[in-house]
Design a protein around this motif. Structure first.
Motif, PDB file in Angstrom:
ATOM      1  N   SER A   1       0.633  -1.081   0.382  1.00 19.61           N
ATOM      2  CA  SER A   1      -0.214  -0.080   0.195  1.00 19.61           C
ATOM      3  C   SER A   1       0.635   0.833  -0.205  1.00 19.61           C
ATOM      4  O   SER A   1       0.750   2.681  -0.700  1.00 19.61           O
ATOM      5  CB  SER A   1      -1.078   0.411   1.543  1.00 19.61           C
ATOM      6  N   ILE A   2       1.996   0.660   0.509  1.00 18.45           N
ATOM      7  CA  ILE A   2       3.251   2.435   0.496  1.00 18.45           C
ATOM      8  C   ILE A   2       3.782   2.575  -1.229  1.00 18.45           C
ATOM      9  O   ILE A   2       3.379   3.689  -0.982  1.00 18.45           O
ATOM     10  CB  ILE A   2       4.141   1.788   1.397  1.00 18.45           C
ATOM     11  N   PHE A   3       3.764   1.214  -1.304  1.00 19.11           N
ATOM     12  CA  PHE A   3       4.184   1.555  -3.213  1.00 19.11           C
ATOM     13  C   PHE A   3       3.162   2.432  -3.820  1.00 19.11           C
ATOM     14  O   PHE A   3       3.219   3.271  -4.822  1.00 19.11           O
ATOM     15  CB  PHE A   3       4.793   0.003  -3.210  1.00 19.11           C
ATOM     16  N   ASP A   4       1.695   1.574  -3.640  1.00 18.82           N
ATOM     17  CA  ASP A   4       1.063   1.648  -4.439  1.00 18.82           C
ATOM     18  C   ASP A   4       0.451   3.972  -4.045  1.00 18.82           C
ATOM     19  O   ASP A   4       0.629   4.895  -5.282  1.00 18.82           O
ATOM     20  CB  ASP A   4      -0.190   1.326  -4.346  1.00 18.82           C
ATOM     21  N   LEU A   5       0.185   3.895  -2.697  1.00 17.96           N
ATOM     22  CA  LEU A   5      -0.032   5.230  -2.436  1.00 17.96           C
ATOM     23  C   LEU A   5       1.157   6.654  -2.991  1.00 17.96           C
ATOM     24  O   LEU A   5       0.994   7.405  -2.614  1.00 17.96           O
ATOM     25  CB  LEU A   5       0.181   5.760  -1.052  1.00 17.96           C
ATOM     26  N   SER A   6       1.909   5.922  -2.495  1.00 16.24           N
ATOM     27  CA  SER A   6       3.481   6.376  -3.024  1.00 16.24           C
ATOM     28  C   SER A   6       3.413   7.092  -3.885  1.00 16.24           C
ATOM     29  O   SER A   6       3.571   8.378  -4.729  1.00 16.24           O
ATOM     30  CB  SER A   6       5.145   6.023  -2.804  1.00 16.24           C
ATOM     31  N   PHE A   7       3.550   6.578  -5.107  1.00 21.14           N
ATOM     32  CA  PHE A   7       3.059   7.068  -6.699  1.00 21.14           C
ATOM     33  C   PHE A   7       1.881   8.384  -6.880  1.00 21.14           C
ATOM     34  O   PHE A   7       2.324   8.777  -7.876  1.00 21.14           O
ATOM     35  CB  PHE A   7       3.085   6.160  -7.782  1.00 21.14           C
ATOM     36  N   ASP A   8       1.462   7.873  -6.296  1.00 24.04           N
ATOM     37  CA  ASP A   8      -0.007   8.814  -6.733  1.00 24.04           C
ATOM     38  C   ASP A   8       0.384  10.455  -5.536  1.00 24.04           C
ATOM     39  O   ASP A   8       0.008  10.955  -6.622  1.00 24.04           O
ATOM     40  CB  ASP A   8      -1.299   8.517  -5.893  1.00 24.04           C
ATOM     41  N   ILE A   9       1.007  10.227  -4.950  1.00 23.53           N
ATOM     42  CA  ILE A   9       1.030  11.219  -3.863  1.00 23.53           C
ATOM     43  C   ILE A   9       2.048  11.989  -5.100  1.00 23.53           C
ATOM     44  O   ILE A   9       2.038  13.673  -4.829  1.00 23.53           O
ATOM     45  CB  ILE A   9       1.918  10.838  -2.502  1.00 23.53           C
ATOM     46  N   ILE A  10       3.143  11.472  -5.074  1.00 26.09           N
ATOM     47  CA  ILE A  10       4.151  11.833  -5.956  1.00 26.09           C
ATOM     48  C   ILE A  10       3.597  12.674  -7.734  1.00 26.09           C
ATOM     49  O   ILE A  10       3.451  13.809  -7.340  1.00 26.09           O
ATOM     50  CB  ILE A  10       5.359  11.098  -6.251  1.00 26.09           C
ATOM     51  N   VAL A  11       2.646  11.998  -7.934  1.00 27.65           N
ATOM     52  CA  VAL A  11       2.092  12.631  -9.044  1.00 27.65           C
ATOM     53  C   VAL A  11       1.062  13.689  -8.356  1.00 27.65           C
ATOM     54  O   VAL A  11       1.540  14.290  -9.644  1.00 27.65           O
ATOM     55  CB  VAL A  11       1.225  11.501  -9.702  1.00 27.65           C
ATOM     56  N   PHE A  12       0.497  13.266  -7.802  1.00 28.88           N
ATOM     57  CA  PHE A  12      -0.635  14.542  -7.331  1.00 28.88           C
ATOM     58  C   PHE A  12       0.674  15.590  -6.771  1.00 28.88           C
ATOM     59  O   PHE A  12      -0.088  17.093  -6.669  1.00 28.88           O
ATOM     60  CB  PHE A  12      -1.459  14.326  -6.410  1.00 28.88           C
ATOM     61  N   GLY A  13       1.308  15.638  -6.509  1.00 26.24           N
ATOM     62  CA  GLY A  13       2.365  16.668  -5.461  1.00 26.24           C
ATOM     63  C   GLY A  13       2.662  17.016  -6.612  1.00 26.24           C
ATOM     64  O   GLY A  13       2.825  18.613  -6.170  1.00 26.24           O
ATOM     65  N   ILE A  14       3.518  16.518  -6.965  1.00 24.15           N
ATOM     66  CA  ILE A  14       3.665  17.762  -8.469  1.00 24.15           C
ATOM     67  C   ILE A  14       2.954  18.731  -9.374  1.00 24.15           C
ATOM     68  O   ILE A  14       3.477  19.560  -9.616  1.00 24.15           O
ATOM     69  CB  ILE A  14       4.950  16.472  -9.260  1.00 24.15           C
ATOM     70  N   ILE A  15       2.380  17.628  -9.627  1.00 19.75           N
ATOM     71  CA  ILE A  15       0.792  18.905 -10.240  1.00 19.75           C
ATOM     72  C   ILE A  15       0.994  19.792  -9.214  1.00 19.75           C
ATOM     73  O   ILE A  15       0.599  21.127  -9.954  1.00 19.75           O
ATOM     74  CB  ILE A  15      -0.410  17.602 -10.889  1.00 19.75           C
ATOM     75  N   GLY A  16       0.055  19.531  -7.802  1.00 18.70           N
ATOM     76  CA  GLY A  16      -0.532  20.747  -7.337  1.00 18.70           C
ATOM     77  C   GLY A  16       0.627  21.481  -7.114  1.00 18.70           C
ATOM     78  O   GLY A  16       0.237  22.641  -6.920  1.00 18.70           O
ATOM     79  N   ALA A  17       1.762  21.184  -6.845  1.00 19.03           N
ATOM     80  CA  ALA A  17       2.905  22.353  -6.671  1.00 19.03           C
ATOM     81  C   ALA A  17       3.068  22.782  -7.815  1.00 19.03           C
ATOM     82  O   ALA A  17       3.471  24.337  -7.826  1.00 19.03           O
ATOM     83  CB  ALA A  17       4.395  21.275  -6.651  1.00 19.03           C
ATOM     84  N   ARG A  18       3.052  22.433  -9.212  1.00 14.93           N
ATOM     85  CA  ARG A  18       3.387  23.192  -9.760  1.00 14.93           C
ATOM     86  C   ARG A  18       1.904  24.482 -10.381  1.00 14.93           C
ATOM     87  O   ARG A  18       2.209  25.353 -11.210  1.00 14.93           O
ATOM     88  CB  ARG A  18       3.479  22.385 -11.732  1.00 14.93           C
ATOM     89  N   LEU A  19       0.587  23.940 -10.129  1.00 17.80           N
ATOM     90  CA  LEU A  19      -0.144  24.224 -10.514  1.00 17.80           C
ATOM     91  C   LEU A  19      -0.314  25.712  -9.868  1.00 17.80           C
ATOM     92  O   LEU A  19      -0.550  26.713  -9.990  1.00 17.80           O
ATOM     93  CB  LEU A  19      -1.806  23.577 -10.552  1.00 17.80           C
ATOM     94  N   TYR A  20      -0.015  25.445  -7.845  1.00 15.50           N
ATOM     95  CA  TYR A  20      -0.689  26.596  -7.478  1.00 15.50           C
ATOM     96  C   TYR A  20       1.283  27.400  -7.369  1.00 15.50           C
ATOM     97  O   TYR A  20       0.761  28.699  -8.055  1.00 15.50           O
ATOM     98  CB  TYR A  20      -0.011  25.668  -6.078  1.00 15.50           C
ATOM     99  N   TYR A  21       2.056  27.270  -8.031  1.00 19.30           N
ATOM    100  CA  TYR A  21       3.150  28.491  -8.294  1.00 19.30           C
ATOM    101  C   TYR A  21       2.438  28.931  -9.842  1.00 19.30           C
ATOM    102  O   TYR A  21       2.601  30.581  -9.980  1.00 19.30           O
ATOM    103  CB  TYR A  21       4.301  27.641  -9.022  1.00 19.30           C
ATOM    104  N   VAL A  22       1.309  27.916 -11.041  1.00 18.79           N
ATOM    105  CA  VAL A  22       1.371  28.876 -11.893  1.00 18.79           C
ATOM    106  C   VAL A  22       0.226  29.453 -11.447  1.00 18.79           C
ATOM    107  O   VAL A  22       0.363  30.290 -12.770  1.00 18.79           O
ATOM    108  CB  VAL A  22       0.926  27.743 -13.585  1.00 18.79           C
ATOM    109  N   ILE A  23      -0.492  29.642 -10.607  1.00 18.84           N
ATOM    110  CA  ILE A  23      -1.418  29.873 -10.654  1.00 18.84           C
ATOM    111  C   ILE A  23      -1.354  31.761  -9.426  1.00 18.84           C
ATOM    112  O   ILE A  23      -1.820  32.511 -10.004  1.00 18.84           O
ATOM    113  CB  ILE A  23      -2.491  29.773  -9.862  1.00 18.84           C
ATOM    114  N   MET A  24      -0.091  31.381  -8.771  1.00 18.30           N
ATOM    115  CA  MET A  24       0.266  32.559  -8.384  1.00 18.30           C
ATOM    116  C   MET A  24       1.438  33.353  -9.470  1.00 18.30           C
ATOM    117  O   MET A  24       1.483  34.551  -8.458  1.00 18.30           O
ATOM    118  CB  MET A  24       1.555  31.991  -6.859  1.00 18.30           C
ATOM    119  N   ASP A  25       1.767  32.632  -9.935  1.00 18.46           N
ATOM    120  CA  ASP A  25       2.022  33.856 -11.030  1.00 18.46           C
ATOM    121  C   ASP A  25       1.735  34.085 -12.707  1.00 18.46           C
ATOM    122  O   ASP A  25       2.075  33.676 -13.316  1.00 18.46           O
ATOM    123  CB  ASP A  25       3.829  33.059 -11.266  1.00 18.46           C
ATOM    124  N   TYR A  26       0.384  33.919 -11.947  1.00 14.55           N
ATOM    125  CA  TYR A  26      -0.437  33.609 -13.585  1.00 14.55           C
ATOM    126  C   TYR A  26      -0.511  34.852 -14.663  1.00 14.55           C
ATOM    127  O   TYR A  26      -0.346  34.326 -16.025  1.00 14.55           O
ATOM    128  CB  TYR A  26      -1.582  33.661 -13.236  1.00 14.55           C
TER     129      TYR A  26
END
Length: 260
Positions: free
Chosen positions: A50-75
């Motif tokens: 379950s750690i492997f499975d959840l880690s993949f989801d968190i990495i993907v969502f984390g990178i997307i969230g990190a970039r979207l947050y930055y892009v929106i703040m500097d839209y």
């Protein structure tokens, strides 16, 4: 005094390999290693698969969230340069956005498999803060996330093209990324000490305490940062986000211990 060697580590067949990508990869790997080490000692009830499975989801969502947050703040910038939105190798990943993305991934996973979200959040907090300790060094190679001008012995030399307009005549600055990396290390040590000293702490304690401590760290470091992408009045958006995270962490701890 120290100086960034530049953002490009090496070139393979005319393809530039950036230090930022290398550092982010190392941060993810180190975070996973710490998660498994902590799991093997304190969270044996959580299955490794379950750690492997959840880690993949968190990495993907984390990178997307990190970039979207930055892009929106500097839209305004990215509206003029839309093709730079996916260029994460140039920097521009917000840890606060990554945390939000990771939380969303965790909640979706917990709902799908009917697991205790806070139990998993406690475990993954150790990996997250470990990743932050290492990941902040990506800012060093990109000559970003530095602070106000400084004359201290550990001052950071910033090349002219990376200096804010109002500080073009200054050469040396506070290595704000380094301060945050060190403070995150202290958070990790404190969380491990708390976990090892008392094994019957309630689920959610580690996670909400991490949120509180990191929010305080970010509020402190932001006082000397010069690269806020968006200001609302006299506050950096990172200040506002940190206050929101801090409030959420305090409320979370309240419900964990007062409302059971």
């Amino acid at each position: 005094m120290f100086t960034s060697p530049g953002s490009i580590a090496f070139t393979v067949y005319n393809l530039d390999i950036h230090w930022y990508g290398i550092i982010m990869s190392l941060a993810i790997i180190a975070g996973l290693i710490v998660i498994f080490l902590i799991r093997n000692k304190y969270f044996k009830d959580i299955k490794q698969d379950s750690i492997f499975d959840l880690s993949f989801d968190i990495i993907v969502f984390g990178i997307i969230g990190a970039r979207l947050y930055y892009v929106i703040m500097d839209y305004s910038y990215f509206l003029r340069h839309p093709f730079e939105i996916p260029a994460i190798w140039n920097g521009g990943l917000s840890i606060q956005g990554a945390i939000l993305g990771g939380i969303i991934a965790g909640l979706l996973y917990a709902k799908k498999y009917n697991i205790n979200f806070l139990r998993y959040a406690d475990l993954f907090s150790f990996g997250l803060v470990t990743g932050q300790i290492i990941g902040r060094w990506g800012n060093f190679f990109n000559s970003e996330a530095f602070g106000l001008p400084s004359s201290l012995p550990w001052k950071l030399f910033i090349q002219y093209q990376f200096r804010p307009v109002e500080y073009k005549n200054y050469e040396y600055f506070h290595p704000a990324f380094l301060y945050e990396s060190i403070l995150n290390l202290l958070i990790l040590i404190l969380l491990i000490f708390l976990l090892s000293g008392k094994n019957d702490i309630k689920n959610g304690t580690i996670f909400f305490l991490y949120i509180i401590l990191y929010s305080l760290v970010r509020l402190l470091v932001e006082t000397i940062r010069t690269d806020s992408v968006l200001n609302i009045g006299c506050f950096h958006i990172a200040h506002i986000a940190s206050f929101a995270f801090l409030a959420a962490g305090i409320i979370g701890l309240y419900f964990v211990y007062k409302k059971n």
